[in-house]
Design an enzyme around this catalytic site. Structure first.
Site, PDB file in Angstrom:
ATOM      1  CD  GLU A  46      -1.269  -2.323   2.015  1.00 19.64           C
ATOM      2  OE1 GLU A  46      -2.030  -2.877   2.880  1.00 19.64           O
ATOM      3  OE2 GLU A  46      -0.190  -2.661   2.084  1.00 19.64           O
ATOM      4  CB  CYS A  78      -0.892  -0.144   5.625  1.00 16.45           C
ATOM      5  SG  CYS A  78       0.754  -0.725   4.902  1.00 16.45           S
ATOM      6  CB  SER A 162      14.320 -38.283 -13.683  1.00 20.94           C
ATOM      7  OG  SER A 162      15.003 -37.711 -12.955  1.00 20.94           O
ATOM      8  CD1 TRP A 164      16.377 -33.169 -19.924  1.00 25.31           C
ATOM      9  CD2 TRP A 164      15.518 -32.917 -18.114  1.00 25.31           C
ATOM     10  NE1 TRP A 164      17.373 -32.565 -19.529  1.00 25.31           N
ATOM     11  CE2 TRP A 164      16.709 -32.333 -17.995  1.00 25.31           C
ATOM     12  CE3 TRP A 164      14.987 -32.660 -16.917  1.00 25.31           C
ATOM     13  CZ2 TRP A 164      17.571 -31.673 -16.900  1.00 25.31           C
ATOM     14  CZ3 TRP A 164      15.799 -32.191 -15.709  1.00 25.31           C
ATOM     15  CH2 TRP A 164      17.057 -31.505 -15.881  1.00 25.31           C
ATOM     16  NE  ARG A 178      14.198 -26.377  -8.567  1.00 24.01           N
ATOM     17  CZ  ARG A 178      15.333 -26.771  -9.277  1.00 24.01           C
ATOM     18  NH1 ARG A 178      16.445 -25.924  -9.580  1.00 24.01           N
ATOM     19  NH2 ARG A 178      15.724 -28.136  -9.119  1.00 24.01           N
ATOM     20  CB  THR A 190      16.645 -36.317  -5.450  1.00 18.74           C
ATOM     21  OG1 THR A 190      15.227 -36.847  -5.489  1.00 18.74           O
ATOM     22  CG2 THR A 190      16.743 -35.106  -6.519  1.00 18.74           C
ATOM     23  NE  ARG A 201      19.033 -24.465 -14.044  1.00 19.26           N
ATOM     24  CZ  ARG A 201      18.448 -25.227 -13.522  1.00 19.26           C
ATOM     25  NH1 ARG A 201      18.933 -26.055 -12.520  1.00 19.26           N
ATOM     26  NH2 ARG A 201      17.572 -26.234 -14.012  1.00 19.26           N
ATOM     27  N   GLY A 286      12.505 -37.563  -4.598  1.00 16.80           N
ATOM     28  CA  GLY A 286      11.688 -38.517  -5.412  1.00 16.80           C
ATOM     29  C   GLY A 286      10.648 -39.169  -4.627  1.00 16.80           C
TER      30      GLY A 286
END
Length: 355
Positions: A46, A78, A162, A164, A178, A190, A201, A286
């Site tokens: 605000e 606020c 995995s 892809w 993420r 994993t 990324r 996983g």
């Protein structure tokens, strides 16, 4: 309000322990100011919007995704800024989930002659702050599980590869997921099989925790999560007494090692993360981890990417977990959308097991 919601999402993953919030000032049908909460301790949405609307806010309407705050914290309330600017009407998406504050700011505004409307785009506004609401209500983070599956429910082939299953558009969307989280959670398998960085990324100034859950086995000390520039943002969650030499070596690298009670593992991990201001945990796998999360009632949201292929083999979505049909965890389908070659199913649990 849709514009305010879009602005608020820019702050996801940046505002902990505060929720993301967006605000828009409109006068005579014209946008005159907008803003979003950038970080805890900084101005609220605000205030940014009213600063941009300086000289034009008198008699305006303020659209804000969350009820304006009414008490002093790290910043002034606020409500006072809204009153000082001469705003005539405030439209709110969701109420403050904190029972000590809920409705207080709106009562103050009404008592000073400001028109107040609530509930516009309520479902979207409440979904935006679901991690904050979970933290306030249950004193634990909100867990968002992502799975990338073949048509026969496999998350990897028989060699545990995995890369892809899902296509590039799905993987780009996962990076955005993420960025919306305060912590990224995977199982030890994993790390052993994929050696992921788990860093968004691009990160766009996000600084998430990376959490590795292990039951008993060792972890490769050369893994990216232990050796890259963000090693101090890595936590290993393990049972008490877990491989003392490994724990010592990891701590020397700046990695945090949390040795937790086996009986209360998920409750204790949730407490540890909440104490680090983690509101949202993005869980990437996983299968053993996914199964454990489901069993522990730690799946508040599920994003399932279905890829048009068959793989076969033993590497299933929930590891070795099984449930009698009557007790199987059940989800309701919120929406379905194509993402490149894949299909994204967005689901929420029908019932959530609480601590």
């Amino acid at each position: 309000m849709q514009r305010a919601l879009s602005l608020a999402r820019r702050g996801e993953g940046l505002t902990r322990p505060n929720p993301p919030v967006g605000a828009v000032v409109v006068r005579n049908g014209t946008f005159v100011g907008e803003g979003w909460h950038h970080k805890a301790g900084g101005p609220h949405a605000e205030v940014f919007a009213l600063r941009q609307a300086v000289g034009k806010a008198n008699g305006s309407t303020l659209y804000v995704t969350l009820e304006p705050c009414s008490t002093f914290g790290r910043t002034p309330p606020c409500v006072e800024a809204i009153l000082a600017a001469g705003v005539a009407r405030v439209v709110v998406g969701s109420m403050d989930p904190n029972p000590r504050h809920k409705g207080r700011g709106l009562r103050l505004l009404r008592s000073r002659g400001v028109e107040v409307d609530t509930g516009l785009c309520r479902e979207q506004a409440e979904a935006l702050i679901a991690p904050f609401s979970t933290h306030m209500r249950l004193h634990r983070p909100y867990y968002h599980l992502k799975l990338g599956l073949s048509l026969d429910g496999r998350i990897a082939d028989s060699t545990h590869s995995s890369r892809w299953i899902t296509g590039p558009k799905a993987r780009n969307l996962v990076q955005a997921m993420r960025r919306s989280a305060d912590a990224i959670l995977v199982g030890a398998g994993t790390v052993r099989h994929d050696n992921p960085s788990l860093w968004p990324r691009p990160d766009r100034k996000r600084n998430p925790w990376r959490v590795i859950v292990t039951r008993s086995g060792r972890l490769p000390l050369s893994a990216q999560v232990f050796t890259d520039a963000h090693a101090e943002r890595t936590l290993v969650a393990a049972p008490k007494g877990w491989h003392p030499h490994s724990a010592t070596a990891l701590r020397k690298k700046g990695v945090g090692v949390l040795e937790l009670s086996t009986r209360r593992f998920w409750a204790d991990l949730s407490t540890e993360l909440a104490e680090r201001d983690v509101l949202k945990v993005f869980c990437e796998g996983g299968g053993e981890l996914a199964g454990a999360l489901l069993k522990a009632g730690r799946v508040d949201e599920l994003s399932l990417f279905s890829s048009p292929m068959f793989i076969g083999g033993p590497v299933g979505a929930v590891g070795g977990r099984t449930w009698p049909l009557a007790q199987a965890p059940r989800f309701r389908l919120q929406d379905v959308q194509p993402v490149g070659k894949d299909l994204l199913l967005h689901l929420f649990p029908v019932q959530t097991k609480e601590e």
